[in-house]
Design a protein around this motif. Structure first.
Motif, PDB file in Angstrom:
ATOM      1  N   ILE A  20       0.835  -1.206   0.000  1.00 26.91           N
ATOM      2  CA  ILE A  20       0.000   0.000   0.000  1.00 26.91           C
ATOM      3  C   ILE A  20       0.867   1.253   0.000  1.00 26.91           C
ATOM      4  O   ILE A  20       0.614   2.211  -0.741  1.00 26.91           O
ATOM      5  CB  ILE A  20      -0.950  -0.019   1.218  1.00 26.91           C
ATOM      6  N   ILE A  21       1.888   1.271   0.837  1.00 29.09           N
ATOM      7  CA  ILE A  21       2.781   2.438   0.919  1.00 29.09           C
ATOM      8  C   ILE A  21       3.480   2.670  -0.416  1.00 29.09           C
ATOM      9  O   ILE A  21       3.618   3.815  -0.877  1.00 29.09           O
ATOM     10  CB  ILE A  21       3.796   2.251   2.061  1.00 29.09           C
ATOM     11  N   ARG A  22       3.910   1.604  -1.069  1.00 33.84           N
ATOM     12  CA  ARG A  22       4.545   1.752  -2.381  1.00 33.84           C
ATOM     13  C   ARG A  22       3.548   2.267  -3.417  1.00 33.84           C
ATOM     14  O   ARG A  22       3.918   3.050  -4.311  1.00 33.84           O
ATOM     15  CB  ARG A  22       5.144   0.412  -2.816  1.00 33.84           C
ATOM     16  N   GLU A  23       2.297   1.837  -3.316  1.00 38.07           N
ATOM     17  CA  GLU A  23       1.268   2.335  -4.231  1.00 38.07           C
ATOM     18  C   GLU A  23       1.041   3.839  -4.050  1.00 38.07           C
ATOM     19  O   GLU A  23       0.786   4.553  -5.021  1.00 38.07           O
ATOM     20  CB  GLU A  23      -0.041   1.575  -4.013  1.00 38.07           C
ATOM     21  N   VAL A  24       1.123   4.301  -2.813  1.00 40.41           N
ATOM     22  CA  VAL A  24       0.990   5.742  -2.561  1.00 40.41           C
ATOM     23  C   VAL A  24       2.080   6.506  -3.305  1.00 40.41           C
ATOM     24  O   VAL A  24       1.818   7.507  -3.985  1.00 40.41           O
ATOM     25  CB  VAL A  24       1.059   6.046  -1.050  1.00 40.41           C
ATOM     26  N   GLY A 135      -2.175   6.062  10.536  1.00 35.80           N
ATOM     27  CA  GLY A 135      -2.110   4.780  11.227  1.00 35.80           C
ATOM     28  C   GLY A 135      -3.425   4.290  11.794  1.00 35.80           C
ATOM     29  O   GLY A 135      -3.423   3.435  12.674  1.00 35.80           O
ATOM     30  N   ALA A 136      -4.550   4.802  11.299  1.00 41.39           N
ATOM     31  CA  ALA A 136      -5.846   4.339  11.815  1.00 41.39           C
ATOM     32  C   ALA A 136      -6.056   2.863  11.486  1.00 41.39           C
ATOM     33  O   ALA A 136      -5.645   2.379  10.434  1.00 41.39           O
ATOM     34  CB  ALA A 136      -6.970   5.175  11.217  1.00 41.39           C
ATOM     35  N   ARG A 137      -6.728   2.169  12.410  1.00 40.90           N
ATOM     36  CA  ARG A 137      -7.039   0.760  12.228  1.00 40.90           C
ATOM     37  C   ARG A 137      -8.542   0.551  12.392  1.00 40.90           C
ATOM     38  O   ARG A 137      -9.190   1.223  13.181  1.00 40.90           O
ATOM     39  CB  ARG A 137      -6.288  -0.099  13.260  1.00 40.90           C
ATOM     40  N   ARG A 138      -9.081  -0.409  11.686  1.00 38.37           N
ATOM     41  CA  ARG A 138     -10.528  -0.624  11.702  1.00 38.37           C
ATOM     42  C   ARG A 138     -11.032  -1.144  13.041  1.00 38.37           C
ATOM     43  O   ARG A 138     -12.212  -1.021  13.355  1.00 38.37           O
ATOM     44  CB  ARG A 138     -10.920  -1.588  10.576  1.00 38.37           C
ATOM     45  N   ASP A 139     -10.141  -1.746  13.835  1.00 34.80           N
ATOM     46  CA  ASP A 139     -10.596  -2.298  15.116  1.00 34.80           C
ATOM     47  C   ASP A 139     -10.693  -1.235  16.205  1.00 34.80           C
ATOM     48  O   ASP A 139     -11.209  -1.496  17.294  1.00 34.80           O
ATOM     49  CB  ASP A 139      -9.665  -3.425  15.581  1.00 34.80           C
ATOM     50  N   ARG A 183      -6.855   9.993   2.184  1.00 31.61           N
ATOM     51  CA  ARG A 183      -6.229   9.503   3.408  1.00 31.61           C
ATOM     52  C   ARG A 183      -5.988   8.006   3.203  1.00 31.61           C
ATOM     53  O   ARG A 183      -6.909   7.283   2.789  1.00 31.61           O
ATOM     54  CB  ARG A 183      -7.117   9.737   4.632  1.00 31.61           C
ATOM     55  N   VAL A 184      -4.803   7.580   3.485  1.00 35.43           N
ATOM     56  CA  VAL A 184      -4.412   6.195   3.219  1.00 35.43           C
ATOM     57  C   VAL A 184      -4.100   5.494   4.533  1.00 35.43           C
ATOM     58  O   VAL A 184      -3.365   6.027   5.371  1.00 35.43           O
ATOM     59  CB  VAL A 184      -3.176   6.143   2.289  1.00 35.43           C
ATOM     60  N   PHE A 185      -4.634   4.284   4.703  1.00 30.88           N
ATOM     61  CA  PHE A 185      -4.495   3.564   5.964  1.00 30.88           C
ATOM     62  C   PHE A 185      -3.896   2.180   5.737  1.00 30.88           C
ATOM     63  O   PHE A 185      -4.607   1.182   5.632  1.00 30.88           O
ATOM     64  CB  PHE A 185      -5.856   3.459   6.649  1.00 30.88           C
TER      65      PHE A 185
END
Length: 302
Positions: A20-24, A135-139, A183-185
């Motif tokens: 994901i970070i590389r895609e950003v 750094g948000a997480r779904r949990d 925003r990317v998580f």
């Protein structure tokens, strides 16, 4: 390699986050990593370094400083920027107050946590950022469970859960209109325990407040608040010393401690496994209303 040698952190989560970070970096022109000084953003910094090693991280860290942060967090932030060589950009809520863009809250539960939304949106516009990694997480909280990995904000910086597009993991869609940002998580699918197991296996440094220490606190509403000049206290809220640690790190005026003797990562992991409340159960900003987090996100909060 046996299970013990492999560790207990599921490495596919690391691989997903790095992808994901590389895609950003590939899809956006001016990304930044939103840095709070907490364990999740520290984990992101480490993942970003892994994603581009041996090259340097190609985007800066952006910290929105409320001015009411833990001193330990600020000291760690500055050390990490120097240690990693990643450019650090700081924007201050105090500037937004001085400019009349936001008004300091008053009363017992006054906090600058909500005010940082305006400072963040101004920073995004000033720096012309088209993607902000967080750094948000779904949990963590039910509003965050509605997020996509690539979560689009409109040209006012606002979020609408109903307008989030379908997303298949290996088809991350970074296409946005002029003025919009994303925003990317990358660690959306991690849990609090995953983060701690990763910190243990990667031997990551953390601010000292995550570990048990003696501190002056007050008791309010059944929670333990760090005593400081930033906190509006009443006469009956008398500070006393106790051994505590913090499960989550935010503004000192909205982050409560937990009584704890956990002074190393192994005992912290054991403590989390036995916990009966979530890590954000000690965040007063999430308790202002049933939909407090979602309302702040709609307004442009991280």
């Amino acid at each position: 390699m046996n299970d013990k040698q492999q560790g207990i952190f599921p490495r596919e989560l690391e691989h997903e986050a790095i992808y994901i970070i590389r895609e950003v970096a590939a899809q956006f022109e001016r990304p930044a990593l939103l840095f709070s000084g907490g364990k999740d953003s520290i984990t992101l910094v480490h993942l970003a370094r892994k994603a581009f090693y041996p090259a340097s991280v190609p985007f800066p860290m952006l910290h929105i400083d409320t001015g009411h942060n833990f001193s330990e967090t600020i000291e760690f932030r500055d050390w990490l920027a120097k240690h990693t060589g990643i450019r650090l950009i700081v924007r201050n809520v105090q500037d937004s107050i001085d400019q009349g863009k936001v008004k300091e809250e008053t009363g017992k539960y006054a906090s600058r946590n909500v005010l940082q939304t305006v400072t963040l949106l101004d920073a995004i516009e000033e720096l012309k950022l088209d993607a902000c990694i967080g750094g948000a997480r779904r949990d963590e909280e039910k509003a965050r469970a509605k997020e996509r990995i690539f979560s689009v904000r409109d040209d006012f910086g606002q979020w609408d859960a109903r307008k989030q597009r379908p997303e298949v993991f290996d088809m991350l869609n970074g296409k946005i209109n002029v003025g919009e940002n994303v925003r990317v998580f990358p660690i959306s699918n991690w849990t609090e325990l995953d983060v701690w197991n990763y910190i243990k296996e990667e031997n990551l440094a953390l601010p000292s407040i995550y570990f048990s220490h003696e501190r002056e606190i007050i008791e309010r509403d059944g929670l333990y608040w760090p005593y400081s000049n930033f906190l509006n206290t009443s006469e009956d809220e008398v500070p006393f010393k106790a051994t505590v640690r913090f499960r989550t790190v935010g503004d000192m005026t909205c982050t409560a401690a937990v009584l704890s003797e956990a002074d190393n990562i192994d005992t912290i992991i054991d403590e989390i496994k036995e916990a009966t409340i979530s890590e954000r159960g000690a965040r007063i900003d999430d308790k202002r209303s049933e939909a407090a987090m979602e309302k702040r996100k709609n307004q442009g909060y991280f």
